[in-house]
Design a protein around this motif. Sequence first.
Motif, mmCIF file in Angstrom:
data_model
loop_
_atom_site.group_PDB
_atom_site.id
_atom_site.type_symbol
_atom_site.label_atom_id
_atom_site.label_comp_id
_atom_site.label_asym_id
_atom_site.label_seq_id
_atom_site.Cartn_x
_atom_site.Cartn_y
_atom_site.Cartn_z
ATOM 1 N N GLY A 1 0.603 -1.034 0.309
ATOM 2 C CA GLY A 1 0.301 -0.142 -0.144
ATOM 3 C C GLY A 1 0.463 0.674 0.291
ATOM 4 O O GLY A 1 2.067 1.155 -0.183
ATOM 5 N N PRO A 2 0.322 1.986 0.574
ATOM 6 C CA PRO A 2 1.081 3.303 0.359
ATOM 7 C C PRO A 2 1.696 3.762 1.345
ATOM 8 O O PRO A 2 1.797 3.495 2.764
ATOM 9 N N ASP A 3 2.864 4.158 0.467
ATOM 10 C CA ASP A 3 3.948 5.022 2.335
ATOM 11 C C ASP A 3 3.885 5.709 2.598
ATOM 12 O O ASP A 3 3.520 6.821 2.063
ATOM 13 N N HIS A 4 3.103 5.961 3.888
ATOM 14 C CA HIS A 4 2.507 7.359 4.789
ATOM 15 C C HIS A 4 3.532 8.057 5.322
ATOM 16 O O HIS A 4 3.937 9.026 5.510
ATOM 17 N N VAL B 1 3.544 14.503 1.026
ATOM 18 C CA VAL B 1 3.096 15.266 -0.309
ATOM 19 C C VAL B 1 2.008 13.971 -0.863
ATOM 20 O O VAL B 1 1.522 12.822 -0.888
ATOM 21 N N PRO B 2 1.592 14.626 -2.202
ATOM 22 C CA PRO B 2 0.304 14.033 -2.492
ATOM 23 C C PRO B 2 1.017 12.486 -3.306
ATOM 24 O O PRO B 2 1.756 12.030 -3.917
ATOM 25 N N GLU B 3 0.315 11.245 -3.242
ATOM 26 C CA GLU B 3 0.872 10.541 -3.626
ATOM 27 C C GLU B 3 0.752 10.478 -5.190
ATOM 28 O O GLU B 3 -0.328 11.210 -5.985
ATOM 29 N N GLY B 4 1.944 9.411 -5.476
ATOM 30 C CA GLY B 4 1.913 9.476 -6.838
ATOM 31 C C GLY B 4 2.532 11.304 -7.617
ATOM 32 O O GLY B 4 2.387 10.651 -8.676
ATOM 33 N N ALA C 1 6.397 12.840 -4.680
ATOM 34 C CA ALA C 1 6.211 11.319 -3.776
ATOM 35 C C ALA C 1 7.384 10.485 -4.376
ATOM 36 O O ALA C 1 8.242 9.850 -3.946
ATOM 37 N N LEU C 2 7.458 10.935 -5.447
ATOM 38 C CA LEU C 2 8.466 10.478 -6.636
ATOM 39 C C LEU C 2 9.831 9.867 -6.506
ATOM 40 O O LEU C 2 10.216 8.859 -6.095
ATOM 41 N N ALA C 3 10.489 11.107 -6.637
ATOM 42 C CA ALA C 3 11.084 11.520 -5.377
ATOM 43 C C ALA C 3 11.946 10.897 -4.454
ATOM 44 O O ALA C 3 12.737 10.457 -4.005
ATOM 45 N N LEU C 4 10.894 11.248 -3.414
ATOM 46 C CA LEU C 4 11.484 10.517 -2.317
ATOM 47 C C LEU C 4 11.388 9.032 -2.212
ATOM 48 O O LEU C 4 12.072 8.595 -1.665
ATOM 49 N N ALA C 5 10.950 8.343 -3.421
ATOM 50 C CA ALA C 5 10.320 7.145 -2.944
ATOM 51 C C ALA C 5 11.729 6.669 -3.865
ATOM 52 O O ALA C 5 12.877 6.156 -3.740
ATOM 53 N N GLU C 6 12.473 6.995 -4.560
ATOM 54 C CA GLU C 6 14.027 6.833 -5.307
ATOM 55 C C GLU C 6 14.952 7.158 -4.608
ATOM 56 O O GLU C 6 15.626 6.558 -4.428
#
Length: 220
Positions: A57-60, A66-69, A73-78
């Motif tokens: 599920g989403p990473d809280h 920041v808004p999901e997607g 959010a993508l930068a933080l995931a990287e």
Amino acid sequence: MQSTLLQLLILGGIVVFLVLRLRSVLGTREGFERTDETQATAPEPSSRKGFEVIEGGPDHDITDHVPEGSDSALALAEMKRMEPSFSATEFLSGARGAYEMILMGFERGEIEELKPFLADDVYETFVEVVASRKAQGLTIEAQFVGVRDLALNEATFDAATNTAEITVRHVGELTSVVKDATGEVIEGSPTAVKRQKDIWTYARVMGSSDPNWQLVATDE
């Protein structure tokens, strides 16, 4: 003959008495009563039906800021992919402390110890401002009250260099007094709390051995 009949009547009365006595103690069994085996295999309450643990599920730690997607959010995931121990929430906690340290160091002109936390161009700008104050005979007396608000504005990640940048909006409260060479107050108040808004960008190469983020840009 009469004696035998009398004995039979007495015995019959005793039997009837015992039957009634047993019924009053044990009661009667009506309907269906579950055995131990039935109880052991009974289904769980209906409230458990349909319950599933959803994985992936989403990473809280990201979506709380920041808004999901979103691009941020993508930068933080990287950043997390490059450095699994990274946490956006913990970063913001550190940014809160860094804001006070850097802001107060700048206000008081004590910037030498801040050098490891500032990009070279930011550090040089701070040096110039402090030198200009000194040349004019100005001094600043400041006291930090606290951070009223702090939020993650934007995050970017450069995959070519593994450089992460996070922009944070700070709203701080402090008292500040500017004095001239004679010690006369020319601006501010030692008791009036002013609110200061700053948008700062911090950068770091993810996966590097240096854990420090550097302040690379300031704005209001």
